[in-house]
Each structure stands twice: as structure tokens, then as C-alpha cells.
Scaffold this active site. Sequence first.
Site, PDB file in Angstrom:
ATOM      1  N   ASP A 217      50.888   4.831  30.914  1.00 55.09           N
ATOM      2  CA  ASP A 217      50.885   4.007  29.703  1.00 55.09           C
ATOM      3  C   ASP A 217      51.325   4.851  28.498  1.00 55.09           C
ATOM      4  OD1 ASP A 217      50.427   1.759  28.183  1.00 55.09           O
ATOM      5  OD2 ASP A 217      48.378   1.442  28.896  1.00 55.09           O
TER       6      ASP A 217
ATOM      7  N   LYS B  69      50.969   4.760  37.227  1.00 54.23           N
ATOM      8  CA  LYS B  69      51.342   3.903  36.110  1.00 54.23           C
ATOM      9  C   LYS B  69      50.982   4.669  34.843  1.00 54.23           C
ATOM     10  CE  LYS B  69      50.067  -0.324  33.633  1.00 54.23           C
ATOM     11  NZ  LYS B  69      49.440  -1.653  33.670  1.00 54.23           N
TER      12      LYS B  69
ATOM     13  N   ASP C 206      52.222  -7.070  27.369  1.00 61.29           N
ATOM     14  CA  ASP C 206      51.381  -7.327  28.548  1.00 61.29           C
ATOM     15  C   ASP C 206      51.418  -8.803  28.928  1.00 61.29           C
ATOM     16  OD1 ASP C 206      50.645  -4.730  27.976  1.00 61.29           O
ATOM     17  OD2 ASP C 206      48.498  -5.138  27.933  1.00 61.29           O
TER      18      ASP C 206
HETATM   19  C1  GLA Z   1      48.140  -1.458  28.040  1.00 66.38           C
HETATM   20  C2  GLA Z   1      49.083  -1.743  29.201  1.00 66.38           C
HETATM   21  C3  GLA Z   1      48.390  -2.661  30.195  1.00 66.38           C
HETATM   22  C4  GLA Z   1      47.106  -2.012  30.688  1.00 66.38           C
HETATM   23  C5  GLA Z   1      46.214  -1.645  29.510  1.00 66.38           C
HETATM   24  C6  GLA Z   1      45.015  -0.819  29.931  1.00 66.38           C
HETATM   25  O1  GLA Z   1      47.856  -2.606  27.306  1.00 66.38           O
HETATM   26  O2  GLA Z   1      50.273  -2.324  28.742  1.00 66.38           O
HETATM   27  O3  GLA Z   1      49.250  -2.948  31.284  1.00 66.38           O
HETATM   28  O4  GLA Z   1      47.438  -0.867  31.445  1.00 66.38           O
HETATM   29  O5  GLA Z   1      46.932  -0.902  28.525  1.00 66.38           O
HETATM   30  O6  GLA Z   1      44.221  -0.426  28.865  1.00 66.38           O
END
Ligand code: GLA
Length: 405
Positions: A156, A154, A214
Site C-alpha cells: 500500500d 500487496k 478502493d
Molecule cells: C487502503 C487500500 C485498501 C486496503 C486498506 C487497508 O485503503 O487501498 O485496499 O488495503 O488501505 O488499510
Amino acid sequence: MSLSVSLLVALLGPCLALDNGLARTPPMGWLTWERFRCNMDCVNDPDNCISENLMKAMADRLAEDGYAELGYKYVIVDDCWLNSTRDAEGRLQPDKDRFPGGMAALGDYIHGRGLLYGIYEDIGSETCAGYPGLQGHFQLDAQTFAEWGADYLKIDGCNERRADLPEDHAAFGAELAALERPIVYSCEWPFYELGPHNYTAIAATCNLWRNTHDVQDHWESVVSIARLYSLLEAEQFQFAGPGGWFDPDMLIIGDFGLTLAQSRVQMALWAIWAAPLIMSNDLRAISAEAAAILQNADVIAVDQDELGVMGRLKVQQGDDAQLWARPVLPRAGDATSCAVAAVNYGDSATELSFTPALAGCAEAAGGYRVRELYSGADGGLVQPGDTITASLPPTDALIYTLTAQ
Ligand code: GLA
């Protein structure tokens, strides 16, 4: 970006979907973030801090409680697993207190349970929580993840210049493609880009892409994501399909914020959208009712349907009632079957009527066999022009298959 990577990116884009053989159906699994956040307090909260113990405990639950056999295979550690510095050779390293066995050993444990291993990182200089990011280390970090046995990353987009998102995601993707180990590449590129998005490039680079904020553990958050998905433009849906999926973020079913009815809404929408089904909850303490929604094999089958067609909004009735539909297998002759989600976001009960033809099911000579997947109720045989009425309690959903005969 090196010349060879630029050339590769130029050759790959802009017309091919990412074809690394992975994510042919939307990935399913479990992820730390929404439920466990950046809890690093293993002294006072040893059972809930981000640690190898938490990951192993969830791997055990996935393996032993029926999730894995339904497809929930990826066990993914999100932010806050990292040490605050790289090691002497410049490699990423985990926090030694919380991951004393190291990342490769954790991968071995997860694989030993018949599951797949996911790790979070960030394309920029630091993760969102401030740990070392990938920037400047794409090749070394890709190789490190492969050595650790990662099956899913994943990635970011914090702490990165917006203008560099396309090039850097493509460059890191080229490093993943150069590995012998196949690794699902999950991006947040469109979310950080804000827009407009070049989905041709995004789909050529990533197996899944977060395009919304999120998810939080409350109903309004699920509704806000649904409202954004309702605004997707017609030409954007075509980018979803085997190998690449829109990612509306984690399932929060089994947490604190949703009622069971609202949980049915999230599950129905994610399935009709062909979205990744990545839970973030505490599988050690989930109610039987929430687990039953997550483990509804018929709804999962809609999500995982091999045609891989993302559902579209067919009816918007007032502000609060929606009908989404997608074609699914099996076929009867040339006719596909359909899956239909009827959703009520409002506080009042409502009815939503539709025909199979409206849902995209107009061709089957023998009509369609209707089934509601939460109750299992058989709705009988209908013809394309017949009316089906969904009676929806407040903030609840029904999801149907119309199976071509
Ligand atoms: C961002 C992402 C989340 C998570 C956080 C971790 O906000 O969108 O899904 O991975 O970072 O810090």
C-alpha cells in the site's frame, strides 16, 4: 536508497517490464479487505475477525469448493494482521492473539492446501490502519516475508511522501529481486501518486498496480471504476501484459451490494481488462448463483488468456452502454479470436449491436464462431461484417468469444 540499489534501478528502468517470471497471467485469489476490513474483535466476532482462523477457513473453501482448480490460488491477508510494534530485533510481527501460530505456520497451512500466500504491507512509515510500515526496513522486511513463505505482497502507499513513491517502490522491488523466493509484487503506487504516472517505471517495478480508489460493496463503486477505466489513454494499455497488470481492485461478487446481474458486469469487465481476479467475500456463505459467476470457466479463460492483451473500449453508446473487446487465443492462421463484453450500466434495457470487425476480428478466412459465456448460447458462425446484437437487461452484461475458424 543505497548506491547499488540506485544502480540496479537505473539499469532496470525505464524500458523493461518486470520480468520476475511471475504473474504471467493475472493473479487470482482471495483477500480479506473489502469484506472483513480491520475487524479485530475476535472475542465477540471470532468467525469474522482478521486472524489465522479466518485465513485458514478461506483457504479451506478455496481448496474444497472448486475455486483453486479454476486458478483462485492466492490467499491474502490485508491490513490489521500486524502487532503495533516491531520485535526486539526490529522485525515485523503479527498480532499474537489473532495469529498465535505465527506467520510462517500460516504460510505452511496455506501451502499445504496447494495454495499461495499473500501478505499486505505499506511502503510508508505506517499502514493505512496505523501499523508499522516498511519504511527504513526494506531489506529486513523482504527477507522476513521470504522466511515466512510469502508468494505475494500487496504494498500500500499510505503515510508516504508522494514524491518518494517511485524511488521507494523501486528500492523495495530490488530487495524482492535479491531474494531467492519469487514473490508477486502488487503496488498501489499510481493510486497514491494521483498523476501523471510514469507507467514505464511502474510496469518495470510491479507485477500489478492499483490505479483507482478502493472498491466498495455497491454498484456505484463498480460503475465509478469502470468510468475511470474508460478514460485510460490509448498508450497506457500497452503496459498491461504477461508479468504486469492494471488492478481495478477486488471482486465483490458474493457480498451484499451487487445483484447477480451487476455481478455479471463486474466479472465481465475484470475479465475483458485482464485484471487480477481477487475476491473479497465470505466463501463460507456465498450463494450458489454468485459462486457460479465467479467460477465460470469460460469467463476466467478470457481473463487468463495467454496473449495477455488488455481489452479496450470500442463503443460508448449514450452514457450507459459500452462494448469492450480484446484479442484472445486460439488463432486460425494469423487471425486471433476476440472476446467481447457488452455492458449496460443504466436502469433501462438496451440493445448494443456490433460486428466482429469492430471488435478487432476481421481476418479469419473461415469466419468466427460466436458463443455467449454466461448462458453458453451458441450464436452460430459469423463473418467480420455481420451484425451481432446484444440485448441487455438493466445493469447487466453479456460476454462473448468470437472464435476464429
Ligand atoms: C487502503 C487500500 C485498501 C486496503 C486498506 C487497508 O485503503 O487501498 O485496499 O488495503 O488501505 O488499510
